[in-house]
Design a protein around this motif. Structure first.
Motif, PDB file in Angstrom:
ATOM      1  N   SER A 118      84.652  70.489 -17.731  1.00 44.10           N
ATOM      2  CA  SER A 118      84.451  69.262 -16.951  1.00 44.10           C
ATOM      3  C   SER A 118      83.608  69.632 -15.746  1.00 44.10           C
ATOM      4  N   THR A 119      82.760  68.734 -15.344  1.00 43.53           N
ATOM      5  CA  THR A 119      81.924  68.975 -14.175  1.00 43.53           C
ATOM      6  C   THR A 119      81.564  67.647 -13.548  1.00 43.53           C
ATOM      7  N   SER A 120      81.440  67.650 -12.256  1.00 42.44           N
ATOM      8  CA  SER A 120      81.020  66.436 -11.563  1.00 42.44           C
ATOM      9  C   SER A 120      79.518  66.258 -11.690  1.00 42.44           C
ATOM     10  N   ILE A 121      79.057  65.032 -11.556  1.00 40.56           N
ATOM     11  CA  ILE A 121      77.632  64.721 -11.531  1.00 40.56           C
ATOM     12  C   ILE A 121      77.366  63.944 -10.237  1.00 40.56           C
ATOM     13  N   PRO A 122      76.400  64.384  -9.440  1.00 40.96           N
ATOM     14  CA  PRO A 122      76.128  63.698  -8.167  1.00 40.96           C
ATOM     15  C   PRO A 122      75.359  62.399  -8.395  1.00 40.96           C
ATOM     16  N   TRP A 123      76.074  61.413  -8.921  1.00 41.64           N
ATOM     17  CA  TRP A 123      75.407  60.149  -9.257  1.00 41.64           C
ATOM     18  C   TRP A 123      74.702  59.538  -8.048  1.00 41.64           C
ATOM     19  N   ASP A 124      75.245  59.785  -6.850  1.00 40.10           N
ATOM     20  CA  ASP A 124      74.641  59.192  -5.655  1.00 40.10           C
ATOM     21  C   ASP A 124      73.285  59.813  -5.334  1.00 40.10           C
ATOM     22  N   TYR A 125      72.980  60.969  -5.944  1.00 40.35           N
ATOM     23  CA  TYR A 125      71.677  61.599  -5.757  1.00 40.35           C
ATOM     24  C   TYR A 125      70.696  61.198  -6.857  1.00 40.35           C
ATOM     25  N   LEU A 126      71.134  60.400  -7.801  1.00 43.04           N
ATOM     26  CA  LEU A 126      70.314  60.076  -8.966  1.00 43.04           C
ATOM     27  C   LEU A 126      69.841  58.627  -8.903  1.00 43.04           C
ATOM     28  N   PRO A 127      68.768  58.316  -9.630  1.00 41.62           N
ATOM     29  CA  PRO A 127      68.228  56.954  -9.588  1.00 41.62           C
ATOM     30  C   PRO A 127      69.245  55.919 -10.057  1.00 41.62           C
ATOM     31  N   GLN A 128      69.155  54.749  -9.478  1.00 43.40           N
ATOM     32  CA  GLN A 128      69.980  53.648  -9.941  1.00 43.40           C
ATOM     33  C   GLN A 128      69.450  53.140 -11.290  1.00 43.40           C
ATOM     34  N   GLY A 129      70.288  52.385 -11.988  1.00 48.40           N
ATOM     35  CA  GLY A 129      69.860  51.802 -13.252  1.00 48.40           C
ATOM     36  C   GLY A 129      70.212  52.660 -14.442  1.00 48.40           C
ATOM     37  N   GLU A 130      69.493  52.429 -15.536  1.00 44.81           N
ATOM     38  CA  GLU A 130      69.787  53.074 -16.804  1.00 44.81           C
ATOM     39  C   GLU A 130      69.326  54.529 -16.805  1.00 44.81           C
ATOM     40  N   LEU A 131      70.219  55.422 -17.212  1.00 46.46           N
ATOM     41  CA  LEU A 131      69.932  56.845 -17.324  1.00 46.46           C
ATOM     42  C   LEU A 131      70.300  57.307 -18.736  1.00 46.46           C
ATOM     43  N   LYS A 132      69.790  58.455 -19.120  1.00 50.48           N
ATOM     44  CA  LYS A 132      70.176  59.043 -20.401  1.00 50.48           C
ATOM     45  C   LYS A 132      70.861  60.372 -20.132  1.00 50.48           C
ATOM     46  N   VAL A 133      72.047  60.553 -20.732  1.00 45.19           N
ATOM     47  CA  VAL A 133      72.814  61.784 -20.573  1.00 45.19           C
ATOM     48  C   VAL A 133      72.785  62.535 -21.897  1.00 45.19           C
TER      49      VAL A 133
END
Length: 699
Positions: free
Chosen positions: A382-397
């Motif tokens: 498990s690992t955190s992802i700094p979503w607040d540092y990433l672009p808003q909207g649709e992303l691909k993981v």
């Protein structure tokens, strides 16, 4: 035979005493030229393995003993396991060019069919380590003490032994000074030992039939068995292990291990070997495992039980969740059941550009995996992802199981909306404004730019939506260099995702109203910016800065709104009809070019600019002070500071920008295609004044 001298430019006798080893090496070369013993041998002599340390160094506890990069060559060879030292005397780096070049040279030139001997010559500990037979020649000639049949991790001789070479480290006796080297004839005695070794065909052969052993186990954790020399049970022998691809016969791994582990079933007991094989790093396929007992004559018999076979499978895994906390799941390689592998997680934006990536070791215990017999169960991650540092909207993981073999298996590929929603409360935005000011000040400090930090910060915020030619004329151009610096600096990377290229909606703490903050900051920039001659080329120079400031805010919105009302009225000239449309739209939160969020933004920009001028505050302080207290009276402040204390003052101020007889309206590019009648213009002006007075009355 390979003779390697002076891996240490400074030994422990005196400064640059490694030169004495170089002299002995050169004497050996001179002696061997024309030596009849060489009929059976090729001899390579490397007189100075560390010339930088010898010629330019200055200490036996750093550069001198070590290379110019402070690497101790004889602690850095690629043994299994590697050595690891960080102190100045013994610092390791198994990628050092001197180390790699030396190992490559020996590997490329060693005999493939005959015997190989490696001598590593040092001073001054009066001893030998390594191959006992090779060592005996130097022990006898120089009176040295044989200390050990092996070498420590990182030693050249241990690397040699693990690569099938009979290797010895010779530590010459300590002389008193350079003259004592000559007086004691250390060079002559060393050369005599070498000649005796060559004359006796190097290493005496032991009987092949005396070597025996078994390959007992090949599984996901180890390759194990035993090996011994029946004629010399007191000593341990080496075992060479080859892991070959069964189809191509290419060697995937090679290892040399000393059979010196205790085995109660093998007399006298310490002849076992147990090699911890790392199947993770071997690509999927069928493999053949061969083991050989290594004697001293080049005839190395296979152990009984050789070969055995083992199947290496591809890794697999699963992502169980991707949410605001991060990502988690499991990855496992069944052919290395108890060893953890990695999961690599990547995030891509809507353009396919990678915006984040993280490797994480899957070593968390999961009872469900243990119950399924997935090794020891320690394969969760498990690992955190700094979503607040990433672009808003649709992303691909995308996630992969990565085991080091090069055969990475994709275990997840899904579109995911960024679960993070930036906090656009005024307190949090104040924090980001402070950080943005720090970023532009840092940029200014390294570039020497004279533009104020305030203007740079406002440029950054308006860089996307408010950067067309009209805004450039009113507020100046945006510095792409400054923006690129901030976006590429890891310390400030979150700013680009907080101050996005899209409109930012700030929630007013007093009324709960939605304020177009991007519009507000762009308008504030027009007010802050001093237009230079030629920037606002569409206005006569005599019009002055106040008119440009108005058109960058409320007046520009009013002119655009005039066109909106004319269009919605069907170009009706009826005053009341136009007024009804205008006042209705001005009271709405959306649906027109001058809705409530725009009016909030225009009023707040003018009020904050007044505070900036009056109190000389920073942008963040002025922003926090205003939205923390003064915004309660925004329309009172706005109307009185810009127009006056009476409703009629608002009417007079607005007439200059939309009345058909106004020079400003005639020159403004926003009115270029709009030609209102007096009734149409008066209707919009009256509605604007009434709405401002209405909002003021609520305060």
């Amino acid at each position: 035979m390979f003779g390697v001298f002076e891996q240490h430019g400074f030994e422990d006798g005196w400064a640059a005493d490694g030169v004495e080893l170089v002299k002995i090496a050169n004497s050996l070369i001179a002696n061997l030229n024309g030596n009849g013993n060489l009929s059976k041998w090729t001899v390579y002599v490397i007189p100075s393995a560390n010339p930088d340390g010898l010629l330019s160094g200055y200490t036996n506890n750093g550069f001198g003993r070590c290379t110019a990069a402070w690497v101790d060559m004889n602690r850095s060879h690629n043994t299994n396991p590697l050595a690891y030292y960080t102190d100045d005397r013994n610092r390791t780096n198994n990628n050092a060019p001197e180390v790699v070049s030396l190992e490559n040279f020996v590997s490329q030139h060693k005999s493939g069919a005959g015997q190989n001997v490696l001598l590593d010559v040092h001073g001054w500990e009066n001893s030998t380590l390594g191959d006992p037979t090779v060592s005996s020649y130097f022990d006898n000639a120089l009176g040295l003490n044989h200390v050990s049949n092996g070498g420590s991790d990182g030693y050249l001789i241990k690397w040699g032994m693990q690569n099938g070479i009979n290797s010895t480290l010779v530590e010459l006796p300590l002389p008193a000074n350079p003259q004592d080297v000559i007086n004691r004839n250390l060079s002559g005695e060393f050369i005599s030992a070498v000649n005796n070794l060559l004359a006796n065909t190097g290493v005496p052969a032991s009987s092949t039939s005396a070597l025996e052993g078994w390959l007992d186990v090949v599984d996901g954790d180890r390759i194990a068995g035993w090996a011994r020399d029946r004629d010399n049970l007191a000593d341990s022998i080496w075992v060479h292990i080859y892991i070959r691809n069964r189809n191509t016969q290419e060697i995937a791994r090679f290892a040399a291990v000393l059979a010196n582990c205790y085995r109660g079933d093998v007399a006298p007991g310490s002849h076992g070997f147990n090699y911890a094989v790392d199947w993770r790093t071997i690509p999927p396929g069928e493999y053949q495992i061969e083991t050989y007992a290594i004697g001293q004559n080049g005839n190395n018999p296979p152990l009984s039980g050789t070969p055995k076979y083992y199947t290496v499978n591809a890794s697999n895994g699963c992502v169980d969740y991707v949410d605001s906390s991060g990502v988690g799941g499991w990855v496992w390689k069944s052919s290395a059941p108890n060893l953890p592998i990695e999961a690599h997680v990547y995030v891509y934006d809507s353009n396919g550009t990678q915006v984040y990536g993280v490797p994480v070791t899957a070593n968390q215990y999961r009872s469900d995996l243990a119950s399924l017999k997935y090794g020891n169960g320690y394969h969760g991650f498990s690992t955190s992802i700094p979503w607040d540092y990433l672009p808003q909207g649709e992303l691909k993981v995308v996630a992969y199981a990565v085991d080091g073999s090069g055969s990475n298996v994709q275990i997840y590929n899904m579109q995911k909306g960024n679960p993070y929603r930036p906090d656009y409360s005024y307190t949090t935005m104040g924090h980001y404004l402070s950080k943005l000011t720090d970023a532009v000040n840092h940029y200014k400090s390294i570039t020497g730019k004279e533009t104020s930090a305030l203007e740079f910060a406002l440029q950054y915020i308006r860089r996307g939506v408010y950067n067309d030619s009209r805004w450039v004329q009113a507020a100046g151009p945006v510095s792409n260099e400054m923006i690129s610096y901030i976006n590429s600096n890891s310390t400030y990377k979150d700013l680009q995702y907080y101050f996005t290229n899209d409109p930012i909606v700030l929630t007013d703490s007093f009324t709960g109203a939605q304020i177009d903050a991007t519009h507000m900051f762009a308008t504030l920039h027009v007010l802050v910016h001093d237009t230079v001659p030629g920037e606002a080329s569409w206005l006569p120079a005599t019009f002055g800065e106040p008119i440009i400031d108005d058109l960058g805010g409320w007046a520009g919105d009013l002119e655009t709104f005039q066109q909106d009302v004319i269009r919605r009225s069907g170009n009706s000239d009826d005053y009341q009809y136009n007024y009804n449309i205008a006042i209705l739209l001005l009271r709405q939160d959306e649906g027109s070019s001058f809705s409530m969020p725009d009016l909030y933004a225009d009023a707040d920009a003018l009020n904050i600019n007044t505070d900036l001028n009056q109190f000389n505050n920073s942008l963040s302080d002025a922003f926090l002070n205003y939205y923390g207290a003064k915004a309660k009276k925004r329309y009172t402040s706005f109307t009185e500071k810009r127009f006056g204390s009476n409703r009629e003052d608002i009417l007079i101020g607005a007439m200059d920008y939309v009345m058909p007889t106004s020079l400003i309206a005639q020159y403004s590019p926003l009115m270029k295609d709009c030609h209102p009648t007096s009734n149409q213009a008066n209707a919009v002006i009256q509605a604007f004044a009434d709405r401002c007075w209405e909002l003021k009355s609520y305060e």
